[in-house]
Motif scaffolding. Structure first.
Motif, mmCIF file in Angstrom:
data_model
loop_
_atom_site.group_PDB
_atom_site.id
_atom_site.type_symbol
_atom_site.label_atom_id
_atom_site.label_comp_id
_atom_site.label_asym_id
_atom_site.label_seq_id
_atom_site.Cartn_x
_atom_site.Cartn_y
_atom_site.Cartn_z
ATOM 1 N N PRO A 1 0.816 -1.225 0.000
ATOM 2 C CA PRO A 1 0.000 0.000 0.000
ATOM 3 C C PRO A 1 0.845 1.268 0.000
ATOM 4 C CG PRO A 1 -0.786 -1.529 1.653
ATOM 5 C CD PRO A 1 0.500 -2.074 1.143
ATOM 6 N N TYR A 2 1.922 1.262 0.757
ATOM 7 C CA TYR A 2 2.789 2.437 0.811
ATOM 8 C C TYR A 2 3.374 2.743 -0.569
ATOM 9 C CZ TYR A 2 6.589 5.537 2.121
ATOM 10 O OH TYR A 2 7.441 6.598 2.204
ATOM 11 N N LEU A 3 3.817 1.705 -1.272
ATOM 12 C CA LEU A 3 4.390 1.882 -2.600
ATOM 13 C C LEU A 3 3.409 2.537 -3.557
ATOM 14 C CD1 LEU A 3 6.563 1.136 -4.836
ATOM 15 C CD2 LEU A 3 5.180 -0.913 -5.177
ATOM 16 N N TRP A 4 2.190 2.026 -3.626
ATOM 17 C CA TRP A 4 1.237 2.551 -4.607
ATOM 18 C C TRP A 4 0.689 3.926 -4.211
ATOM 19 C CZ3 TRP A 4 1.977 0.977 -9.089
ATOM 20 C CH2 TRP A 4 2.389 -0.326 -9.328
ATOM 21 N N ILE A 5 0.604 4.204 -2.927
ATOM 22 C CA ILE A 5 0.197 5.550 -2.512
ATOM 23 C C ILE A 5 1.286 6.558 -2.868
ATOM 24 C CG2 ILE A 5 -0.254 6.987 -0.490
ATOM 25 C CD1 ILE A 5 -1.788 4.558 0.663
ATOM 26 N N ARG A 6 2.551 6.189 -2.662
ATOM 27 C CA ARG A 6 3.656 7.082 -3.025
ATOM 28 C C ARG A 6 3.737 7.301 -4.528
ATOM 29 N NH1 ARG A 6 6.513 10.089 0.668
ATOM 30 N NH2 ARG A 6 8.126 10.085 -0.906
ATOM 31 N N VAL A 7 3.539 6.232 -5.321
ATOM 32 C CA VAL A 7 3.576 6.368 -6.780
ATOM 33 C C VAL A 7 2.457 7.291 -7.245
ATOM 34 C CG1 VAL A 7 3.150 5.092 -8.930
ATOM 35 C CG2 VAL A 7 4.751 4.196 -7.245
ATOM 36 N N THR A 8 1.269 7.106 -6.695
ATOM 37 C CA THR A 8 0.144 7.959 -7.083
ATOM 38 C C THR A 8 0.370 9.404 -6.658
ATOM 39 O OG1 THR A 8 -1.326 6.059 -6.871
ATOM 40 C CG2 THR A 8 -2.353 8.217 -6.915
ATOM 41 N N ALA A 9 0.902 9.601 -5.471
ATOM 42 C CA ALA A 9 1.156 10.961 -4.997
ATOM 43 C C ALA A 9 2.237 11.650 -5.824
ATOM 44 C CB ALA A 9 1.561 10.943 -3.530
ATOM 45 N N ALA A 10 3.220 10.899 -6.295
ATOM 46 C CA ALA A 10 4.295 11.493 -7.093
ATOM 47 C C ALA A 10 3.797 11.967 -8.452
ATOM 48 C CB ALA A 10 5.424 10.489 -7.271
ATOM 49 N N HIS A 11 2.769 11.312 -8.981
ATOM 50 C CA HIS A 11 2.240 11.681 -10.290
ATOM 51 C C HIS A 11 0.998 12.564 -10.211
ATOM 52 C CE1 HIS A 11 5.164 9.231 -12.227
ATOM 53 N NE2 HIS A 11 4.732 8.117 -11.669
ATOM 54 N N ALA A 12 0.631 12.992 -9.040
ATOM 55 C CA ALA A 12 -0.573 13.806 -8.883
ATOM 56 C C ALA A 12 -0.289 15.252 -9.262
ATOM 57 C CB ALA A 12 -1.073 13.735 -7.452
ATOM 58 N N ASP A 13 -1.299 15.885 -9.839
ATOM 59 C CA ASP A 13 -1.171 17.290 -10.224
ATOM 60 C C ASP A 13 -1.481 18.235 -9.064
ATOM 61 O OD1 ASP A 13 -0.512 16.543 -12.786
ATOM 62 O OD2 ASP A 13 -2.593 16.597 -13.481
ATOM 63 N N SER A 14 -2.315 17.776 -8.145
ATOM 64 C CA SER A 14 -2.673 18.607 -6.997
ATOM 65 C C SER A 14 -2.762 17.715 -5.763
ATOM 66 C CB SER A 14 -4.013 19.307 -7.239
ATOM 67 O OG SER A 14 -5.049 18.350 -7.263
ATOM 68 N N GLN A 15 -3.090 18.330 -4.644
ATOM 69 C CA GLN A 15 -3.213 17.556 -3.417
ATOM 70 C C GLN A 15 -4.567 16.882 -3.291
ATOM 71 O OE1 GLN A 15 -2.183 19.982 -0.060
ATOM 72 N NE2 GLN A 15 -0.004 19.680 -0.390
ATOM 73 N N ASN A 16 -5.491 17.201 -4.169
ATOM 74 C CA ASN A 16 -6.808 16.583 -4.136
ATOM 75 C C ASN A 16 -6.766 15.223 -4.834
ATOM 76 O OD1 ASN A 16 -7.810 18.866 -2.892
ATOM 77 N ND2 ASN A 16 -8.307 19.844 -4.846
ATOM 78 N N LEU A 17 -7.316 14.240 -4.179
ATOM 79 C CA LEU A 17 -7.347 12.889 -4.726
ATOM 80 C C LEU A 17 -8.548 12.760 -5.662
ATOM 81 C CD1 LEU A 17 -6.120 9.992 -4.526
ATOM 82 C CD2 LEU A 17 -7.842 9.552 -2.774
ATOM 83 N N THR A 18 -8.293 12.309 -6.884
ATOM 84 C CA THR A 18 -9.392 12.097 -7.821
ATOM 85 C C THR A 18 -9.888 10.661 -7.700
ATOM 86 O OG1 THR A 18 -7.956 11.394 -9.632
ATOM 87 C CG2 THR A 18 -8.387 13.771 -9.417
ATOM 88 N N MET A 19 -11.070 10.428 -8.261
ATOM 89 C CA MET A 19 -11.632 9.086 -8.205
ATOM 90 C C MET A 19 -10.788 8.105 -9.022
ATOM 91 S SD MET A 19 -13.937 8.043 -6.458
ATOM 92 C CE MET A 19 -15.374 7.114 -6.210
ATOM 93 N N GLY A 20 -10.223 8.564 -10.112
ATOM 94 C CA GLY A 20 -9.363 7.700 -10.920
ATOM 95 C C GLY A 20 -8.108 7.297 -10.175
ATOM 96 N N GLN A 21 -7.532 8.225 -9.421
ATOM 97 C CA GLN A 21 -6.343 7.891 -8.640
ATOM 98 C C GLN A 21 -6.670 6.899 -7.529
ATOM 99 O OE1 GLN A 21 -5.353 11.871 -7.510
ATOM 100 N NE2 GLN A 21 -3.764 12.069 -9.106
ATOM 101 N N ALA A 22 -7.810 7.082 -6.884
ATOM 102 C CA ALA A 22 -8.216 6.158 -5.827
ATOM 103 C C ALA A 22 -8.460 4.770 -6.395
ATOM 104 C CB ALA A 22 -9.466 6.675 -5.126
ATOM 105 N N ALA A 23 -9.115 4.704 -7.558
ATOM 106 C CA ALA A 23 -9.360 3.409 -8.194
ATOM 107 C C ALA A 23 -8.048 2.755 -8.609
ATOM 108 C CB ALA A 23 -10.275 3.579 -9.400
#
Length: 133
Positions: free
Chosen positions: A28-50
């Motif tokens: 879980p830590y790995l995929w949360i970090r990967v998603t956070a590194a590629h995020a455009d903003s601090q808001n989590l989108t539904m696509g990122q959560a999925a």
């Protein structure tokens, strides 16, 4: 049992423990970090959560397969059996002469230990370090 078998079995058990810890904490830590590194903003989108949920599930499935292969290697290293004898104190007879007839595999023991260590690490992080971040 020769010392080579014992050492190789112990090495495989350590690999199994590391894989189990990665499955419960690192994945879980790995995929949360990967998603956070590629995020455009601090808001989590539904696509990122999925994406995070699907990636964790797929990686968990792969880790189950890896653990099954490592369990087979452990069985081969120990002479064809992955059964270990673990008698918990609350599972012993008062006369201590009977056996339960149940066997525990090395994978069972590794998974219980890895989940316990992951939960303990999460609790320590939550209660002692999360408030300072």
């Amino acid at each position: 049992m020769t010392s080579v078998r014992r050492v190789s079995g112990g090495a495989v058990l350590l690999l199994m423990l590391a894989a189990g810890l990665f499955m419960w904490a690192g994945n879980p830590y790995l995929w949360i970090r990967v998603t956070a590194a590629h995020a455009d903003s601090q808001n989590l989108t539904m696509g990122q959560a999925a994406f995070v949920l699907v990636a964790i599930a797929i990686t968990g499935f792969v880790m189950v397969k890896v653990l099954a292969v490592l369990n087979g290697l452990y069985a081969k290293a120990m002479g064809g059996s992955d059964d270990v004898t673990v008698r918990m104190p609350w599972n012993q007879s008062m006369r201590d002469g009977r056996t339960t007839g149940r066997t525990t595999s090395a994978l069972d023991v590794v998974m219980v230990v890895s989940v316990s260590v992951a939960l303990l690490a999460a609790a320590i992080w939550f209660f002692f370090f999360a408030t300072y971040v």
